[in-house]
Motif scaffolding. Structure first.
Motif: not given
Length: 376
Positions: A176-182
């Motif tokens: 979720p952190i990576g998907l929110l950062a993209l």
């Protein structure tokens, strides 16, 4: 059009640029906490499971060696987006790994994706035309706190997750952190942040091999010092290969990592100050700003990668030396607190001297740039 002219950074962009380095820094150490669980659940010996850690570190070295070329070839933000996407997908694959072999391979992919995140994000945040250009090159307070606290908080959070949900949770939390950062990274690309790629750039394959192998063997060998002592041959071979790369790069117009920046005495001193091994969070900002000050945007990838290589080597060797000193001194005095107190004093003095020296370099660099047009 430079990043400074094209956009004003938004919170979404800052989130996208800060999240990637945090993920990479946390994952460098958090898996150490899960080694015993991995050994038990995957039913493999410690020597095999340990490669989930070692494979990540070796791949991190390869990815770091590739960072400068990829950023020059494809651009800072596209390389950052690709690295963040690879790291996020590899994290999901790690969580779904059915056996030790699959986990080791996925961890290597994680290392490849995670390596460029720190140097690229530093350049995009505080490099020339970066997201913090309008604030005098200062990273926002929240970002500085996050960089400073991420390794410690990540280990603490990792321990809680492993205890409550098992080892797979330390990889799933990255998703979720990576998907929110993209989305923030894509917003930075659409806003024109960072330099674009140059399709004419060609890879320096011999240089990449020397740099990646040397950096990998040096860091891998030092990681094994605690268990096997300084007699392990990996780290001297790695340093010899890095020395060979320096000789190679001096004769190459487009080396894998250009070293001409160290001919400037101020930047050479800045890289030397990275050797204190504590260049994280607030203490790193004067160092990075001194290194990047006055550079053309297209030189930022080389400068950031040089900084990360110096920091990684210094951090690995510094920690190994401190562990050796701590163990030897504690055994000699019969009190481990003696070694701890002396180590703490050394760390505090190194941090203070490094920060003061780097701040002085930054002020001298700024004064020189202001005086330049007047003297002309």
């Amino acid at each position: 059009m430079t990043g400074a002219e094209a956009c004003r950074p938004t919170r979404l962009m800052s989130l996208g640029l800060v999240a990637g380095p945090i993920l990479s820094m946390v994952d460098s150490s958090v898996v150490n906490l899960a080694v015993q669980d991995l050994t038990r659940e995957l039913n493999r010996p410690l020597e095999v499971v340990q490669w989930a850690v070692s494979g990540y570190l070796l791949a991190l070295a390869v990815g770091l060696a590739l960072t400068s070329f990829l950023a020059r070839r494809f651009g800072l933000v596209p390389t950052y987006i690709g690295s963040l996407a690879l790291f996020t997908l590899a994290s999901a694959a790690c969580a779904l790994s059915p056996d030790a072999g699959a986990l080791i391979c996925c961890r290597a992919l994680q290392g490849l994706g995670g390596a460029p995140l720190v140097p690229l994000a530093i350049g995009l945040l505080i490099g020339e035309g970066g997201a913090a250009t309008g604030s005098g090159g200062r990273v926002p307070l929240a970002a500085g706190l996050a960089f400073f606290a991420a390794p410690a908080l990540g280990v603490s959070l990792g321990g809680l997750l492993i205890g409550a949900y098992g080892w797979r949770s330390i990889f799933l939390i990255n998703l979720p952190i990576g998907l929110l950062a993209l989305p923030g990274a894509f917003a930075a690309y659409r806003a024109g942040l960072g330099v674009r790629g140059d399709r004419a750039v060609r890879p320096d394959l011999p240089g990449l091999m020397l740099l990646a192998t040397g950096l990998g063997l040096a860091t891998y060998g030092v990681e094994r010092v605690a268990a096997h002592g300084w007699a392990t041959p990996s780290w001297p071979i790695g340093l010899a290969l890095l020395a060979a790369y320096v000789l190679w790069a001096r004769r190459r117009p487009q080396a894998a990592l250009a070293l001409d920046l160290v001919r400037d005495s101020a930047r050479a001193m800045t890289l030397a100050l990275c050797g204190r091994g504590l260049a994280i969070g607030f203490t790193s900002q004067p160092l990075v700003i001194a290194l990047l000050g006055g550079l053309a945007p297209e030189r930022v990838p080389d400068a950031n990668t040089l900084f990360s290589v110096a920091q990684r080597l210094a951090g690995s060797f510094g920690i190994a030396l401190l562990v050796t000193f701590f163990t030897t001194r504690g055994a000699a005095t019969g009190s481990p607190l003696t070694g701890f107190r002396e180590t703490a004093l050394v760390l505090a003095a190194a941090a203070l001297l490094g920060t003061l020296g780097a701040t002085g370099l930054r002020l001298a660099s700024a004064t020189g740039r202001r005086a330049g047009p007047d003297s002309a």
